[in-house]
Design a protein around this motif. Structure first.
Motif, PDB file in Angstrom:
ATOM      1  N   GLN A  11       0.764  -1.084   0.041  1.00  0.00           N
ATOM      2  CA  GLN A  11      -0.006   0.072   0.046  1.00  0.00           C
ATOM      3  C   GLN A  11       0.949   1.345  -0.141  1.00  0.00           C
ATOM      4  OE1 GLN A  11      -4.171   1.750   2.061  1.00  0.00           O
ATOM      5  NE2 GLN A  11      -2.762   0.512   3.429  1.00  0.00           N
ATOM      6  N   ASP A  19       3.126   0.441   3.207  1.00  0.00           N
ATOM      7  CA  ASP A  19       2.883  -1.053   3.733  1.00  0.00           C
ATOM      8  C   ASP A  19       3.810  -2.102   2.866  1.00  0.00           C
ATOM      9  OD1 ASP A  19       1.125  -0.077   5.608  1.00  0.00           O
ATOM     10  OD2 ASP A  19      -0.527  -0.816   4.476  1.00  0.00           O
ATOM     11  N   HIS A  73       1.920  -7.581   7.926  1.00  0.00           N
ATOM     12  CA  HIS A  73       2.505  -6.816   6.977  1.00  0.00           C
ATOM     13  C   HIS A  73       3.230  -5.768   7.947  1.00  0.00           C
ATOM     14  CE1 HIS A  73      -0.658  -3.927   7.859  1.00  0.00           C
ATOM     15  NE2 HIS A  73       0.057  -2.992   7.521  1.00  0.00           N
ATOM     16  N   HIS A 131      -3.412   7.004   3.469  1.00  0.00           N
ATOM     17  CA  HIS A 131      -2.443   6.092   4.230  1.00  0.00           C
ATOM     18  C   HIS A 131      -1.192   6.866   4.515  1.00  0.00           C
ATOM     19  CE1 HIS A 131       0.335   2.275   4.317  1.00  0.00           C
ATOM     20  NE2 HIS A 131      -0.466   2.424   5.252  1.00  0.00           N
ATOM     21  N   HIS A 175       3.969  -1.933   8.479  1.00  0.00           N
ATOM     22  CA  HIS A 175       3.830  -0.514   8.263  1.00  0.00           C
ATOM     23  C   HIS A 175       4.776   0.414   8.706  1.00  0.00           C
ATOM     24  CE1 HIS A 175       1.278   3.176   7.900  1.00  0.00           C
ATOM     25  NE2 HIS A 175       1.951   3.581   8.971  1.00  0.00           N
TER      26      HIS A 175
HETATM   27 ZN   LIG Z   1      -0.159   1.165   6.565  1.00  0.00          ZN
END
Ligand SMILES: [Zn+2]
Length: 257
Positions: A124, A145, A223, A141, A225
């Motif tokens: 992302q 990610d 994941h 966002h 971030h």
């Molecule tokens: Zn994120």
């Protein structure tokens, strides 16, 4: 980063070509030259390649033969007007290099962020999906990610000192997470971890193992971030985000670099 990018223009009627790339040069701070040998000393070379613009030599081949490590962004055009159109489109779309893969020299960045996972995939991008982040008061966002399956390694992006660790999985939207202070007022946050392998106050170096991936906190699958903050960025209006959050993308060093 501007020091690693140069725009090579035809020598003939040079100033017509210079005029055509004015907005591009101002927007991205790119150096220009009519001299292929000078262009070859930079890592990323954008060529305004017009027929007989370079004394009928194949300038791409000429550069590739002498400077095998540079990345060439070859724009084939017939006149300055065509060049102008292409470059101004890049200004509008903020695609400085068009679609060419960029070689970033970490030493030229204010902060170099080395890849924090073992998987060279971003799942992302920064600033996307505003509808999902409005509830948090965010314009989109607020980080990047990275693919990071459960329990895989998470590395520090840059040298620094750990100034905050959260080892409880449910106390923060970031879940278990680590915050590192770097030089030049930068901070990084590594969120949704399964394990925190560093302590508050600990010095770390770039690429050091600091944690293991998971989906703790406000997350729907394992994941990493990563958030990047730059002190004063919000006040200086360098970012649309509060809390000094900035886009990490320009500082990222891809794993094969
Ligand atoms: Zn994120």
């Amino acid at each position: 980063m501007s020091e690693s990018h140069i725009l090579l223009l035809p020598k003939e009627e040079y100033f017509k070509w210079v005029k055509a790339c004015q907005r591009f040069v101002l927007a991205f701070g790119v150096t220009i030259t009519p001299n292929p040998a000078k262009a070859g000393t930079k890592k990323n070379v954008t060529i305004a390649n017009s027929p007989d613009g370079f004394n009928n030599i194949d300038v791409v081949k000429w550069l590739n033969d002498r400077f095998p490590n540079i990345v060439i962004d070859n724009i084939e055009i017939n006149n300055p007007e065509e060049l102008k159109q292409i470059l101004e489109e890049r200004v509008l779309t903020k695609k400085r290099y068009g679609d060419m893969p960029v070689v970033v020299d970490p030493t030229e960045l204010e902060i170099a962020l080395y890849w924090p996972t073992d998987y060279p995939i971003i799942t992302q991008a920064f600033g996307v999906n505003p509808q999902n982040y409005a509830m948090w008061g965010l314009p989109g966002h607020e980080g990047l990610d990275f693919r990071a399956p459960w329990n895989t390694n998470i590395y520090a992006c840059s040298d620094g000192e750990v100034f905050y660790v959260e080892t409880r999985p449910d106390e923060h939207p970031y879940g278990k997470h680590i915050r590192i202070q770097h030089e030049n007022g930068f901070r990084t946050v590594y969120a949704h971890l399964q394990a925190v392998l560093v302590d508050f106050g600990q010095d770390v170096v770039a690429k050091q193992l600091i944690g293991k991936a998971d989906s703790t906190g406000n997350s729907t699958g394992s994941h990493l971030h990563l958030t990047l903050k730059k002190e004063g960025a919000t006040a200086r209006r360098e970012t649309a985000f509060g809390g000094d959050v900035v886009d990490p993308t320009p500082y990222l060093v891809f794993p094969n670099d």
